[in-house]
Design a protein around this motif. Structure first.
Motif, PDB file in Angstrom:
ATOM      1  N   GLY A  12      59.538  25.066  -4.942  1.00  0.00           N
ATOM      2  CA  GLY A  12      60.087  26.389  -4.621  1.00  0.00           C
ATOM      3  C   GLY A  12      60.870  27.005  -5.757  1.00  0.00           C
ATOM      4  N   ASN A  13      61.547  26.183  -6.559  1.00  0.00           N
ATOM      5  CA  ASN A  13      62.362  26.718  -7.643  1.00  0.00           C
ATOM      6  C   ASN A  13      61.518  27.447  -8.684  1.00  0.00           C
ATOM      7  N   VAL A  14      60.354  26.923  -8.986  1.00  0.00           N
ATOM      8  CA  VAL A  14      59.491  27.542  -9.995  1.00  0.00           C
ATOM      9  C   VAL A  14      58.976  28.885  -9.484  1.00  0.00           C
ATOM     10  N   ILE A  15      58.560  28.929  -8.234  1.00  0.00           N
ATOM     11  CA  ILE A  15      58.075  30.176  -7.658  1.00  0.00           C
ATOM     12  C   ILE A  15      59.203  31.197  -7.593  1.00  0.00           C
ATOM     13  N   ASP A  16      60.398  30.768  -7.166  1.00  0.00           N
ATOM     14  CA  ASP A  16      61.551  31.671  -7.114  1.00  0.00           C
ATOM     15  C   ASP A  16      61.888  32.215  -8.496  1.00  0.00           C
ATOM     16  N   LEU A  17      61.822  31.351  -9.497  1.00  0.00           N
ATOM     17  CA  LEU A  17      62.100  31.770 -10.864  1.00  0.00           C
ATOM     18  C   LEU A  17      61.072  32.802 -11.333  1.00  0.00           C
ATOM     19  N   ALA A  18      59.800  32.564 -11.039  1.00  0.00           N
ATOM     20  CA  ALA A  18      58.750  33.506 -11.439  1.00  0.00           C
ATOM     21  C   ALA A  18      58.956  34.864 -10.775  1.00  0.00           C
ATOM     22  N   VAL A  19      59.267  34.852  -9.486  1.00  0.00           N
ATOM     23  CA  VAL A  19      59.517  36.112  -8.782  1.00  0.00           C
ATOM     24  C   VAL A  19      60.737  36.810  -9.376  1.00  0.00           C
ATOM     25  N   GLY A  20      61.782  36.029  -9.685  1.00  0.00           N
ATOM     26  CA  GLY A  20      62.982  36.608 -10.289  1.00  0.00           C
ATOM     27  C   GLY A  20      62.709  37.254 -11.633  1.00  0.00           C
ATOM     28  N   PHE A  27      63.259  45.684 -12.805  1.00  0.00           N
ATOM     29  CA  PHE A  27      64.620  46.201 -12.697  1.00  0.00           C
ATOM     30  C   PHE A  27      65.129  46.662 -14.056  1.00  0.00           C
ATOM     31  N   THR A  28      64.749  45.951 -15.118  1.00  0.00           N
ATOM     32  CA  THR A  28      65.140  46.345 -16.470  1.00  0.00           C
ATOM     33  C   THR A  28      64.595  47.722 -16.813  1.00  0.00           C
ATOM     34  N   ALA A  29      63.351  47.975 -16.448  1.00  0.00           N
ATOM     35  CA  ALA A  29      62.770  49.297 -16.706  1.00  0.00           C
ATOM     36  C   ALA A  29      63.534  50.379 -15.954  1.00  0.00           C
ATOM     37  N   ILE A  30      63.938  50.098 -14.722  1.00  0.00           N
ATOM     38  CA  ILE A  30      64.689  51.087 -13.937  1.00  0.00           C
ATOM     39  C   ILE A  30      66.052  51.344 -14.567  1.00  0.00           C
ATOM     40  N   VAL A  31      66.761  50.287 -14.937  1.00  0.00           N
ATOM     41  CA  VAL A  31      68.100  50.449 -15.520  1.00  0.00           C
ATOM     42  C   VAL A  31      68.014  51.153 -16.868  1.00  0.00           C
ATOM     43  N   ASN A  32      67.043  50.775 -17.705  1.00  0.00           N
ATOM     44  CA  ASN A  32      66.892  51.445 -19.002  1.00  0.00           C
ATOM     45  C   ASN A  32      66.598  52.929 -18.826  1.00  0.00           C
ATOM     46  N   SER A  33      65.761  53.269 -17.862  1.00  0.00           N
ATOM     47  CA  SER A  33      65.465  54.672 -17.592  1.00  0.00           C
ATOM     48  C   SER A  33      66.704  55.402 -17.088  1.00  0.00           C
ATOM     49  N   LEU A  34      67.459  54.758 -16.208  1.00  0.00           N
ATOM     50  CA  LEU A  34      68.687  55.360 -15.697  1.00  0.00           C
ATOM     51  C   LEU A  34      69.651  55.657 -16.842  1.00  0.00           C
ATOM     52  N   VAL A  35      69.799  54.692 -17.745  1.00  0.00           N
ATOM     53  CA  VAL A  35      70.728  54.873 -18.860  1.00  0.00           C
ATOM     54  C   VAL A  35      70.217  55.927 -19.834  1.00  0.00           C
ATOM     55  N   SER A  36      68.969  55.801 -20.288  1.00  0.00           N
ATOM     56  CA  SER A  36      68.476  56.705 -21.333  1.00  0.00           C
ATOM     57  C   SER A  36      68.155  58.103 -20.804  1.00  0.00           C
ATOM     58  N   ASP A  37      67.674  58.219 -19.563  1.00  0.00           N
ATOM     59  CA  ASP A  37      67.239  59.512 -19.048  1.00  0.00           C
ATOM     60  C   ASP A  37      68.306  60.264 -18.264  1.00  0.00           C
ATOM     61  N   LEU A  38      69.291  59.560 -17.717  1.00  0.00           N
ATOM     62  CA  LEU A  38      70.293  60.235 -16.892  1.00  0.00           C
ATOM     63  C   LEU A  38      71.709  60.141 -17.448  1.00  0.00           C
ATOM     64  N   ILE A  39      72.135  58.954 -17.842  1.00  0.00           N
ATOM     65  CA  ILE A  39      73.530  58.782 -18.250  1.00  0.00           C
ATOM     66  C   ILE A  39      73.766  59.212 -19.697  1.00  0.00           C
ATOM     67  N   ASN A  40      72.894  58.804 -20.628  1.00  0.00           N
ATOM     68  CA  ASN A  40      73.082  59.196 -22.031  1.00  0.00           C
ATOM     69  C   ASN A  40      73.102  60.713 -22.230  1.00  0.00           C
ATOM     70  N   PRO A  41      72.243  61.502 -21.570  1.00  0.00           N
ATOM     71  CA  PRO A  41      72.348  62.953 -21.740  1.00  0.00           C
ATOM     72  C   PRO A  41      73.694  63.514 -21.262  1.00  0.00           C
ATOM     73  N   ILE A  42      74.245  62.942 -20.194  1.00  0.00           N
ATOM     74  CA  ILE A  42      75.550  63.405 -19.719  1.00  0.00           C
ATOM     75  C   ILE A  42      76.627  63.059 -20.742  1.00  0.00           C
ATOM     76  N   ILE A  43      76.561  61.850 -21.290  1.00  0.00           N
ATOM     77  CA  ILE A  43      77.526  61.453 -22.325  1.00  0.00           C
ATOM     78  C   ILE A  43      77.356  62.342 -23.554  1.00  0.00           C
ATOM     79  N   GLY A  44      76.100  62.638 -23.916  1.00  0.00           N
ATOM     80  CA  GLY A  44      75.840  63.523 -25.049  1.00  0.00           C
ATOM     81  C   GLY A  44      76.409  64.915 -24.833  1.00  0.00           C
TER      82      GLY A  44
END
Length: 144
Positions: A12-20, A27-44
Motif C-alpha cells: 500500500g505504501n508504494v501505491i500511496d506514494l505514486a498517487v501522492g 497541485f504544483t501546476a495549480i499553485v504555479n498558475s495561481l502565483v504567476s497568473d493571479l498573485i504576481n500581477p497584483i504584486i506588480g
C-alpha cells in the motif's frame, strides 16, 4: 526476484506514494498558475511592475555598452552573475510557500469541521464517587 518486485509494488505504501506524486504534480501546476497568473500581477501593480530579472553583472570582460539582457550575455558566452534571477526565484518561493500554507490551513479547517460530531453528548454524572462511598462507610462505622 519477480515475486519480490510484485510484493514490493503491491504494498500500500508504494501505491500511496505514486498517487501522492501524481497529485503533487497536478497541485504544483495549480499553485504555479495561481502565483504567476493571479498573485504576481497584483504584486506588480503595487510595486510598479518591478522586475529584478534584469539585474545582473558580467564577470570578466564585457563589450562596450554591456549586454541588453541576461540571456544575451549568456548566449555570448560571458560569465554572468544573475542576481536578479536568484532574487526573483526567492520571492516566488516565498509567495508559493505562503499560498501553500494558506491552502493547507483551509483544508485542515474543513477537515476538522467535517470530523467534528454534530451532537456532543452532555456529561452524565452517575452518582457519588468511590471516595465518597468509602467516606460514608467510615462515618457509619464510627457512629456504630
Amino acid at each position: 526476484m519477480i515475486q519480490e518486485f510484485r510484493d514490493f509494488i503491491a504494498k500500500g505504501n508504494v501505491i500511496d506514494l505514486a498517487v501522492g506524486i501524481i497529485i503533487g504534480a497536478a497541485f504544483t501546476a495549480i499553485v504555479n498558475s495561481l502565483v504567476s497568473d493571479l498573485i504576481n500581477p497584483i504584486i506588480g501593480l503595487f510595486t510598479g511592475g518591478i522586475d529584478f530579472s534584469g539585474w545582473f553583472y558580467v564577470l570578466g570582460d564585457a563589450p562596450e555598452g554591456g549586454y541588453a539582457s541576461v540571456e544575451a550575455a549568456q548566449e555570448a558566452g560571458a560569465a554572468v552573475f544573475a542576481v536578479g534571477n536568484f532574487l526573483m526565484a526567492v520571492i516566488n518561493f516565498f509567495i508559493v510557500a505562503l499560498v501553500v500554507f494558506a491552502l493547507v490551513k483551509i483544508v485542515n479547517r474543513i477537515k476538522s469541521a467535517a470530523e467534528k460530531p454534530d451532537d456532543v453528548a452532555p456529561e452524565v454524572h452517575t452518582g457519588p464517587s468511590e471516595l465518597d462511598v468509602l467516606i460514608e462507610i467510615r462515618d457509619q462505622l464510627k457512629r456504630d
